[in-house]
Design an enzyme around this catalytic site. Structure first.
Site, PDB file in Angstrom:
ATOM      1  N   SER A  49       3.950   2.437   7.967  1.00 24.04           N
ATOM      2  CA  SER A  49       4.266   2.088   9.360  1.00 24.04           C
ATOM      3  C   SER A  49       5.658   2.566   9.748  1.00 24.04           C
ATOM      4  CB  SER A  49       4.214   0.563   9.541  1.00 24.04           C
ATOM      5  OG  SER A  49       5.207  -0.036   8.712  1.00 24.04           O
ATOM      6  N   LYS A  59       4.602 -10.959   8.533  1.00 29.80           N
ATOM      7  CA  LYS A  59       5.598  -9.966   8.946  1.00 29.80           C
ATOM      8  C   LYS A  59       6.272 -10.376  10.255  1.00 29.80           C
ATOM      9  CE  LYS A  59       4.058  -5.788   6.582  1.00 29.80           C
ATOM     10  NZ  LYS A  59       3.547  -4.439   6.640  1.00 29.80           N
ATOM     11  N   ARG A 100      -2.975   0.964   2.764  1.00 27.51           N
ATOM     12  CA  ARG A 100      -3.614   1.031   1.435  1.00 27.51           C
ATOM     13  C   ARG A 100      -4.724   2.075   1.387  1.00 27.51           C
ATOM     14  NH1 ARG A 100      -4.993  -3.191   4.255  1.00 27.51           N
ATOM     15  NH2 ARG A 100      -7.138  -3.924   4.439  1.00 27.51           N
ATOM     16  N   SER A 141       7.065   4.395   3.694  1.00 25.38           N
ATOM     17  CA  SER A 141       6.552   3.257   4.461  1.00 25.38           C
ATOM     18  C   SER A 141       5.565   3.833   5.463  1.00 25.38           C
ATOM     19  CB  SER A 141       7.659   2.513   5.205  1.00 25.38           C
ATOM     20  OG  SER A 141       7.070   1.588   6.105  1.00 25.38           O
ATOM     21  N   THR A 173       8.812  -1.438   7.676  1.00 25.38           N
ATOM     22  CA  THR A 173       8.856  -2.500   6.668  1.00 25.38           C
ATOM     23  C   THR A 173      10.303  -2.818   6.312  1.00 25.38           C
ATOM     24  OG1 THR A 173       6.706  -1.840   5.894  1.00 25.38           O
ATOM     25  CG2 THR A 173       8.048  -3.071   4.330  1.00 25.38           C
ATOM     26  N   HIS A 208       0.327 -10.395 -26.621  1.00 25.56           N
ATOM     27  CA  HIS A 208       1.411 -11.217 -27.163  1.00 25.56           C
ATOM     28  C   HIS A 208       1.558 -12.534 -26.415  1.00 25.56           C
ATOM     29  CE1 HIS A 208       2.759  -7.962 -29.811  1.00 25.56           C
ATOM     30  NE2 HIS A 208       2.307  -7.193 -28.826  1.00 25.56           N
ATOM     31  N   GLU A 220      -6.660  -7.747  -0.749  1.00 26.35           N
ATOM     32  CA  GLU A 220      -6.547  -7.378   0.665  1.00 26.35           C
ATOM     33  C   GLU A 220      -7.896  -7.074   1.319  1.00 26.35           C
ATOM     34  OE1 GLU A 220      -3.180  -4.909   2.087  1.00 26.35           O
ATOM     35  OE2 GLU A 220      -2.512  -4.880   0.023  1.00 26.35           O
ATOM     36  N   GLY A 261       0.804  -1.219   0.000  1.00 32.48           N
ATOM     37  CA  GLY A 261       0.000   0.000   0.000  1.00 32.48           C
ATOM     38  C   GLY A 261       0.839   1.273   0.000  1.00 32.48           C
ATOM     39  N   SER A 262       2.085   1.176   0.468  1.00 32.48           N
ATOM     40  CA  SER A 262       2.953   2.362   0.473  1.00 32.48           C
ATOM     41  C   SER A 262       3.633   2.573  -0.876  1.00 32.48           C
ATOM     42  CB  SER A 262       4.031   2.229   1.552  1.00 32.48           C
ATOM     43  OG  SER A 262       3.453   2.408   2.818  1.00 32.48           O
TER      44      SER A 262
HETATM   45  O1  PA5 Z   1      -1.753  -2.666   2.635  1.00 27.24           O
HETATM   46  C1  PA5 Z   1      -0.973  -3.133   3.455  1.00 27.24           C
HETATM   47  O2  PA5 Z   1      -1.225  -3.221   4.673  1.00 27.24           O
HETATM   48  C2  PA5 Z   1       0.372  -3.624   2.993  1.00 27.24           C
HETATM   49  O3  PA5 Z   1       0.390  -3.769   1.610  1.00 27.24           O
HETATM   50  C3  PA5 Z   1       1.488  -2.677   3.485  1.00 27.24           C
HETATM   51  O4  PA5 Z   1       1.380  -1.426   2.864  1.00 27.24           O
HETATM   52  C4  PA5 Z   1       2.849  -3.286   3.219  1.00 27.24           C
HETATM   53  O5  PA5 Z   1       2.965  -4.482   3.928  1.00 27.24           O
HETATM   54  C5  PA5 Z   1       4.012  -2.358   3.597  1.00 27.24           C
HETATM   55  O6  PA5 Z   1       3.853  -1.838   4.879  1.00 27.24           O
HETATM   56  P1  PA5 Z   1       4.051  -0.263   5.099  1.00 27.24           P
HETATM   57  O7  PA5 Z   1       3.045   0.374   4.183  1.00 27.24           O
HETATM   58  O8  PA5 Z   1       3.749  -0.013   6.530  1.00 27.24           O
HETATM   59  O9  PA5 Z   1       5.458   0.034   4.712  1.00 27.24           O
END
Ligand code: PA5
Length: 336
Positions: free
Chosen positions: A98, A333, A146, A96, A101, A241, A225, A54-55
Site C-alpha cells: 500500500s 490500522k 498477500r 509496502s 504501513t 528441543h 488471513e 504480506g509485503s
Molecule cells: O496481507 C495483508 O493485507 C497484510 O498482511 C499487509 O500486507 C500488512 O498489513 C502490511 O501492509 P502493506 O503490505 O500494504 O505494507
C-alpha cells in the site's frame, strides 16, 4: 512497473490460481539491477529487508533461498525502525504494497537518516512520495498485498542475488514448473482441496526447516488471513528441543502438524522429520507430510507456497468466508 495482471483481482481464488503467471509479470528494470550491481561492487556489509505482513514474506522466502550462499548478513526487519548496525554500508529493500504501513515508513525514514542505500517496492502511498532519491519499483495497484507475493518476489530475489553477487535464479522456469504441479498433487492425492479438508477441523501447525521455514510461516499467515482460522508454525531442528514435549496433548487439542518436505534438506533434518512423525504417531497423533515437488530449490519452495495458498482459499470456501477481505486488519490500522 509490473505489467497489468489480467486476473480478476476481486477474487482471491483467481489471484492465487494466477500465482505461476504472476511470477512472469514483474522483473526489475536494467536501471535497478545496474544500481544494485554498482552497490555490490562498492562493497556492502549486509542486506536489510523491511516490510510487514504480506509485503514482508517475499523477503523471508528469498532470505531462505540464499541462506547457504550469502557471504554477508541478510536480515528481515518487521518493526518501527531498523537495528543500529544497519548503517550507511548496508543496503535495504523496503516493501509496502500500500505504501502506507506505519512501521515500514518509520524504518525507511531511519535508513535514509543514516544515509543507507535503499530500493523501494510499492504500489504508491506515502512510501512512493518519500522515495524521491532511491530506485522505486512500482507494483500494479488494486490487489491484496498477500496475493502480490509472486510480483514482489520476482523483484526482491534478483535484487538480493545481484547485491550478493550470486547467479540469478530462473523464475520463468520455476513459474512453468508450478503450472504443471496441480497434476502431480492430484496423483499424490494431496490436492489443495484435500489438504483443506484434512485441516478444516483441526489446529494446523506447519513445520518447515532451512529454506522452507518461511514457507511454514507463510502457510500459517494465509490460513489466518484467508480462512480466518487459527494456525501456527514451527521450525526444525529447534522444535525438537521444546515442542516435542507437548505432543501428548496434541491429539486432545486437535492439533495437526503438517511437515513440509524437501529434497534439499540436510540428511539430519530428514531423519528428524521421520523420527518426529514416528513419536507423534506413538502418541496417537496424526500428522501430514507434503512431499517436495520441483526440480530446483526455488521451484520446490514456491510449489509448497502455491499449494498451501490454494488450500487456504479452499478452507475459506469450506467455511463460507470471504478470503479476500481482512476487516480486522483494516480496523486495527485505523485505530493505531
Ligand atoms: O496481507 C495483508 O493485507 C497484510 O498482511 C499487509 O500486507 C500488512 O498489513 C502490511 O501492509 P502493506 O503490505 O500494504 O505494507
Amino acid at each position: 512497473m509490473s505489467e497489468p495482471i489480467d486476473i480478476d483481482s476481486t477474487s482471491m481464488r483467481a489471484l492465487v490460481e494466477g500465482f505461476p503467471k504472476m511470477l512472469r509479470l514483474s522483473s526489475p528494470s536494467e536501471a535497478i539491477i545496474d544500481s544494485a550491481r554498482a552497490l555490490a561492487k562498492q562493497g556492502i556489509q549486509g542486506v536489510c529487508l523491511v516490510g510487514m505482513g504480506g509485503s514482508a514474506i517475499s523477503g523471508d522466502i528469498c532470505k531462505g533461498l540464499v541462506r547457504n550462499v550469502a557471504e554477508i548478513p541478510v536480515v528481515q526487519i518487521r518493526d518501527y525502525g531498523v537495528p543500529k548496525y544497519v548503517d550507511k554500508d548496508w543496503v535495504s529493500i523496503v516493501v509496502s504494497y500500500s505504501g502506507n504501513t506505519e512501521e515500514t515508513l518509520l524504518s525507511f525514514n531511519e535508513i535514509r537518516e543514516r544515509r543507507g542505500s535503499a530500493f523501494v517496492i510499492t504500489s504508491g502511498g506515502k512510501l512512493q512520495d518519500m522515495a524521491t532519491d532511491v530506485p522505486v519499483y512500482k507494483l500494479v495497484d488494486g490487489i491484496q498485498p498477500r496475493a502480490a507475493v509472486p510480483l514482489i518476489l520476482s523483484i526482491v530475489l534478483p535484487l538480493i542475488e545481484t547485491l550478493l553477487g550470486i547467479p540469478m535464479s530462473d523464475l520463468i522456469a520455476a513459474s512453468h514448473e508450478l503450472e504443471r504441479m496441480p497434476e502431480s498433487w492430484a496423483k499424490s492425492g494431496l490436492t489443495p482441496n484435500k489438504v483443506a479438508h484434512e485441516l478444516s477441523d483441526v489446529l494446523p501447525v506447519f513445520v518447515g526447516a532451512e529454506h522452507l521455514a518461511p514457507v511454514a510461516y507463510r502457510a500459517k499467515c494465509q490460513i489466518n488471513e484467508n480462512s480466518k482460522t487459527p494456525s501456527f508454525h514451527s521450525e526444525l531442528p529447534e522444535a525438537n528441543h521444546n515442542e516435542i514435549e507437548a505432543y501428548v496433548l496434541y491429539r486432545q487439542r486437535r492439533v495437526m502438524p503438517v511437515f513440509l518436505s524437501s529434497n534439499w534438506y540436510d540428511e539430519r533434518v530428514k531423519k528428524r522429520i521421520k523420527e518426529t512423525r514416528s513419536i507423534l504417531s506413538e502418541q496417537g497423533v496424526d500428522s501430514l507430510q507434503l512431499e517436495s515437488e520441483g526440480s530446483t530449490r526455488l521451484a520446490e519452495t514456491l510449489g509448497h507456497v502455491y499449494r498451501l495458498d490454494l488450500a487456504s482459499v479452499e478452507m475459506a470456501e469450506l467455511r463460507g468466508v470471504d478470503p479476500l477481505s481482512v476487516p480486522l486488519i483494516s480496523k486495527l490500522k485505523k485505530r493505531v
